[in-house]
Design a protein around this motif. Structure first.
Motif, PDB file in Angstrom:
ATOM      1  N   THR A  33       0.839  -1.204   0.000  1.00 15.70           N
ATOM      2  CA  THR A  33       0.000   0.000   0.000  1.00 15.70           C
ATOM      3  C   THR A  33       0.873   1.253   0.000  1.00 15.70           C
ATOM      4  N   GLN A  34       1.913   1.238   0.791  1.00 13.15           N
ATOM      5  CA  GLN A  34       2.828   2.385   0.853  1.00 13.15           C
ATOM      6  C   GLN A  34       3.591   2.549  -0.459  1.00 13.15           C
ATOM      7  N   LEU A  35       4.060   1.451  -1.032  1.00 14.97           N
ATOM      8  CA  LEU A  35       4.863   1.529  -2.258  1.00 14.97           C
ATOM      9  C   LEU A  35       4.041   2.026  -3.447  1.00 14.97           C
ATOM     10  N   ARG A  36       2.758   1.705  -3.467  1.00 15.02           N
ATOM     11  CA  ARG A  36       1.908   2.157  -4.587  1.00 15.02           C
ATOM     12  C   ARG A  36       1.788   3.676  -4.629  1.00 15.02           C
ATOM     13  N   GLY A  37       1.943   4.338  -3.514  1.00 13.16           N
ATOM     14  CA  GLY A  37       1.759   5.789  -3.474  1.00 13.16           C
ATOM     15  C   GLY A  37       3.000   6.595  -3.790  1.00 13.16           C
ATOM     16  N   ILE A  38       4.142   5.940  -4.005  1.00 11.03           N
ATOM     17  CA  ILE A  38       5.390   6.673  -4.229  1.00 11.03           C
ATOM     18  C   ILE A  38       5.464   7.148  -5.673  1.00 11.03           C
ATOM     19  N   GLU A  39       5.950   8.368  -5.889  1.00  9.00           N
ATOM     20  CA  GLU A  39       6.061   8.938  -7.229  1.00  9.00           C
ATOM     21  C   GLU A  39       7.408   8.599  -7.846  1.00  9.00           C
ATOM     22  N   ILE A  40       7.415   8.431  -9.169  1.00  8.99           N
ATOM     23  CA  ILE A  40       8.621   8.053  -9.902  1.00  8.99           C
ATOM     24  C   ILE A  40       9.735   9.085  -9.709  1.00  8.99           C
TER      25      ILE A  40
END
Length: 340
Positions: A33-40
């Motif tokens: 869940t946390q990793l999905r929200g990180i921006e490139i």
């Protein structure tokens, strides 16, 4: 498959088991869940910080090699250091297991004898210890001052830090004071082993006792030259200190990218203490380093387990996976050049 490859395979299998258990304990869904929200864009910046780290520690290696009359270009120093990171990351016990391979890579890149390359990487690894302990002490001071509770993980970190801050300098001091006796002991211990290997390895003639003594003496003489050059040591420590800051910045940015910034003093403690776990019998400390980083982040910053786990995975992707891939290419290229 030879014994070294089996050891590597078994080591990675053990590391994957540790990682899987760690992710399961922290919570795979929370981490994802946390990793999905990180921006490139944040991932690219963190990767750039990892490149800066490789460059700075490569410059520390270049400084030491300069004192050993083994000049190397700025770009090549960063690439060769990436190769050294690769050897540390694919052999058990981290730096202890990877240094012999790193010494070989450095000797190929500089066209110097193997003992010169080994002495260079051993000196750089010793130099890295100085700023790491200094940063950890500063971080611990601020963390303890602001801690509401002196938990078990903080007790462990404090005990380990005190033991390292006292034990390793004491070992270095006595090793230096009795370096000639140590050299003689190494010659006595290593000579029969090397000659035995020379007899059993096909197409290799066993080296003479004089050859072995000459090479071991060359290693200790190279260490003496580095330690005896104050300007070299100071310059290398400076590059090392900046490299440690880059590593700490990588972890701090990983947390910031997830929307959970923490006090920078916390990562000053967490990153050097996590590096200690690299001495575990796992390739590059894979799994062990991650567990220590997550545990200390949770205990020192109050960060949730899923956030800490995701941040550490991002940080280790940039500072473990990336240099391992780049360094593997460097190691292959140097090995191919040696065969040619």
């Amino acid at each position: 498959m030879n014994g070294d490859r089996w050891a590597t395979v078994v080591g990675f299998a053990g590391a994957l088991v540790v990682l899987a258990a760690l992710v399961w304990v922290v919570g795979i869904e929370d981490i994802l869940t946390q990793l999905r929200g990180i921006e490139i864009k944040y991932l690219l910046v963190i990767l750039g910080v990892a490149v800066v780290w490789l460059f700075l520690w490569g410059m520390a290696l270049r400084t030491v090699l300069g004192a050993l009359d083994a000049p190397i270009s700025v770009v090549m120093s960063a690439l060769v250091f990436a190769g050294a990171v690769f050897s540390n990351n694919v052999t058990p016990f981290g730096q202890a297991g990877g240094e012999p391979v790193s010494g070989y890579l450095i000797s190929r890149a500089t066209d110097r004898e193997y003992e010169t390359g080994l002495a260079a990487i051993a000196s750089v690894d010793a130099i890295h210890f100085v700023p790491s302990i200094a940063y950890a002490l500063v971080g611990l001071t601020f963390v303890v001052a602001g801690a509401a509770e002196f938990g078990r993980n903080l007790v462990f970190a404090t005990s380990a830090l005190v033991a390292l801050a006292v034990g390793i300098p004491a070992a270095v001091y006595f090793g230096w004071q009795f370096r000639y006796e140590l050299e003689a002991a190494v010659v006595r211990a290593v000579t029969p082993i090397v000659r035995f290997l020379g007899r059993v390895i096909p197409r290799k003639s066993p080296p003479t006792t004089a050859d072995i003594e000459r090479r071991i003496e060359g290693f200790f003489a190279a260490i003496d030259r580095v330690a005896g050059s104050r300007s070299t040591v100071i310059e290398a420590i400076g590059f090392s200190a900046l490299g440690w800051l880059a590593l700490c910045t990588s972890l701090w940015l990983s947390l910031f990218a997830l929307g959970h910034p923490v006090e920078f003093s916390a990562v000053l403690l967490v990153v050097p203490m996590g590096a200690v776990a690299g001495m575990t019998p796992l390739p590059g400390g894979l799994g062990g380093v991650d567990a220590v980083l997550i545990a200390l982040l949770i205990s020192t910053t109050g960060t949730a387990g899923g956030v800490a786990g995701a941040a550490v995975l991002v940080h280790r992707g940039a500072t473990y996976v990336f240099p391992t891939v780049v360094g593997g290419g460097v190691a292959f290229a140097l090995g191919a050049r040696s065969r040619d």
